[in-house]
Design a protein around this motif. Sequence first.
Motif, mmCIF file in Angstrom:
data_model
loop_
_atom_site.group_PDB
_atom_site.id
_atom_site.type_symbol
_atom_site.label_atom_id
_atom_site.label_comp_id
_atom_site.label_asym_id
_atom_site.label_seq_id
_atom_site.Cartn_x
_atom_site.Cartn_y
_atom_site.Cartn_z
ATOM 1 N N LEU A 48 0.851 -1.202 -0.029
ATOM 2 C CA LEU A 48 -0.181 0.098 -0.146
ATOM 3 C C LEU A 48 0.875 1.226 -0.136
ATOM 4 O O LEU A 48 0.545 2.351 -0.679
ATOM 5 N N ILE B 99 0.952 4.108 -2.832
ATOM 6 C CA ILE B 99 0.849 5.606 -2.405
ATOM 7 C C ILE B 99 1.974 6.436 -2.992
ATOM 8 O O ILE B 99 1.841 7.643 -3.459
ATOM 9 N N LYS C 56 -3.038 10.377 -9.663
ATOM 10 C CA LYS C 56 -4.272 9.536 -9.361
ATOM 11 C C LYS C 56 -4.883 8.607 -10.475
ATOM 12 O O LYS C 56 -4.593 9.091 -11.684
ATOM 13 N N PRO D 48 -1.159 2.695 -9.320
ATOM 14 C CA PRO D 48 -1.378 1.507 -8.218
ATOM 15 C C PRO D 48 -1.098 0.118 -8.889
ATOM 16 O O PRO D 48 -0.589 -0.586 -7.980
ATOM 17 N N LEU E 153 -7.459 2.682 -1.284
ATOM 18 C CA LEU E 153 -6.614 3.745 -1.966
ATOM 19 C C LEU E 153 -7.581 4.508 -2.429
ATOM 20 O O LEU E 153 -7.645 6.069 -2.385
ATOM 21 N N GLY F 159 -7.165 6.622 -5.639
ATOM 22 C CA GLY F 159 -7.371 5.514 -6.569
ATOM 23 C C GLY F 159 -8.162 6.003 -7.619
ATOM 24 O O GLY F 159 -8.176 7.250 -8.267
#
Length: 288
Positions: free
Chosen positions: A134, A138, A146, A151, A224, A230
């Motif tokens: 995680l 980030i 984003k 991710p 997220l 996310g």
Amino acid sequence: MTVPNPTTAVRVMRAPRARRSTTLFTISVVVLAAVTLAAAFAPFVAPYDPDAVDFLAFNGGPTAAHWLGTDGLGRDILSRMIWGARTALLGPLLVVLFSTIVGILLGLLAGWRGGWIDAVLSRVFDVIFAFPALLIAIMAVALFGKGLVAPVIAMSLAYAPYVARLTRSLVTAERNRPYVSAYRVQGFGGAWIALRRVLPNVIPIVGAQSTLNFGYVLAELAGLSFLGLGVQAPASDWGAMINEAQPGIAGGHFLPAVVPAIAVVIVVVAVNIIGEELSERIGGGVSA
């Protein structure tokens, strides 16, 4: 006095547990299949457009028109859940696929070749293990922005060492088996043996274990999105739905947040049950 057969006695004691395990596995498969089919056929299954606003039904409860109620903007929660299942399942699926492919290749290389290659890759894996997946995601969002792409790539790299380490241990064990020596005696090259004979024996076990990663990644990607890092609004996503529903909780409108949260928990539990059952069945069927 007749002494019962120990094997029979053990089988009788394990029977209820086996039945429970099979029942949970079947239920989990049905749940996951239903969610997957709903996501795949979202345009035909969802009763409303997920972004359609109903000004007369803000934070409405379950009705015949809206089975799961509406959110703070009057959007149908069921429709948003169905469409949100797409991103909820697609992200973890991509992570599991990429991390499994990369992990198997690196683990096969480390386990088969050994020596300095194994040592270098092991040190690289140790460095990546020091950072939670995680946190790496980030950091990727902070660097590349984003969304879902950053991710997914970051988590793929974070989970690959777990797959690689498992693959390495399995390949190391397979490398010392008699059939490998037999192929060497027959003149087959090391690369051919590793790719055509050793790898097929390793993939089922690694694949079953990688299934467990799906649930972990789903929860982390939802986290997220909940943090706003996310999938971004107005796109439907379970984690983003929980984030958007926070203001309504203070007013007693819990459904917009509770429904997606329960969905995440149910899918994660179902995937974990399936992964554990597959690992047990495949692992139990592997001969020494």
